[in-house]
Design a protein around this motif. Structure first.
Motif: not given
Length: 240
Positions: A216-240
């Motif tokens: 990469x020599x130089x940046x041109x134009x606009x940079x669109x930053x990434x949007x990280x995904x959302x965390x998800x919490x389940x209702x299940x107990x993985x130990x059961x």
């Protein structure tokens, strides 16, 4: 004194005498003048008439849009136990025509790369055979320590791209619920598939100018930053 229409004698010495017909001298001068006219016309065309065209061609060949991958969201059970997450896993790619395969030192390094990637030498060499290609994947989602060893070899034509690889701390015990993703980090089964849009986030992009070596020599134009995904919490107990 020479007569008009005949030849021009530059010296009176019999040994150094050189006679050039007038028509030949005029032809050479005319040819040189014509060459300058052609060059001047070409320069004018490139700089003025065809300027927009050549700028577009330059942009096509050297301007690139780089994807900036988003970090996929994590998955937890109801107790906050981590079931799935993403880690950085560089992918190895190459520009075959840039690799100096006839160089003994480069040959030795390429054999080491194949060994580090645990690829049969025949399969590795086949990926680099087509020198008309300007991009070819060598191996996707390599462990970071392996990628660093390859980068340290500093082989012209071998490059890396940042990607993410999914990890499942509980292994197969929760696989029937959590599911899995493919090499493109897209959900294929279970929660990974059902909530793929929320987990995936949105990739960003960056417009850059690259040199012939892919740097990469130089940046041109606009940079669109990434949007990280959302965390998800389940209702299940993985130990059961």
């Amino acid at each position: 004194m020479p007569r008009r229409g005949h030849s021009v004698q530059y010296t009176t010495s019999p040994l150094l005498a050189s006679k050039t017909p007038v028509w030949r001298s005029r032809f050479i001068v005319a040819a040189i003048a014509l060459g300058f006219v052609v060059l001047a016309g070409r320069a004018a065309y490139v700089q003025v008439i065809g300027n927009d065209f050549f700028q577009r061609q330059g942009a096509v060949r050297f301007a690139r849009t780089l994807d900036m991958p988003a970090n996929r969201g994590r998955i937890f059970d109801r107790n906050g136990l981590l079931l799935a997450s993403s880690v950085i896993a560089p992918s190895i790619w190459a520009i075959p025509e840039d690799i100096e395969r006839d160089d003994p030192d480069v040959k030795a390094k390429l054999k080491l790369v194949a060994k580090l990637l645990e690829m049969p030498q025949k399969d590795f060499d086949k990926k680099l055979e087509d020198e008309d290609k300007t991009f070819v994947w060598i191996k996707r989602q390599v462990d970071a320590p392996i990628a660093k060893q390859i980068a340290d070899l500093n082989i012209k034509g071998i490059y890396q791209r940042k990607e993410y690889k999914r990890q499942y701390p509980n292994g197969e015990s929760a696989a029937h619920v959590v599911g899995f993703t493919n090499v493109e980090d897209r959900g294929q089964e279970g929660i990974e598939l059902q909530f793929d849009r929320e987990l995936a986030g949105r990739a960003g992009s960056r417009r850059v100018i690259k040199d012939r070596l892919g740097r990469v020599v130089e940046g041109v134009g606009e940079t669109v930053p990434p949007l990280d995904g959302k965390d998800i919490q389940l209702s299940v107990d993985s130990k059961v």
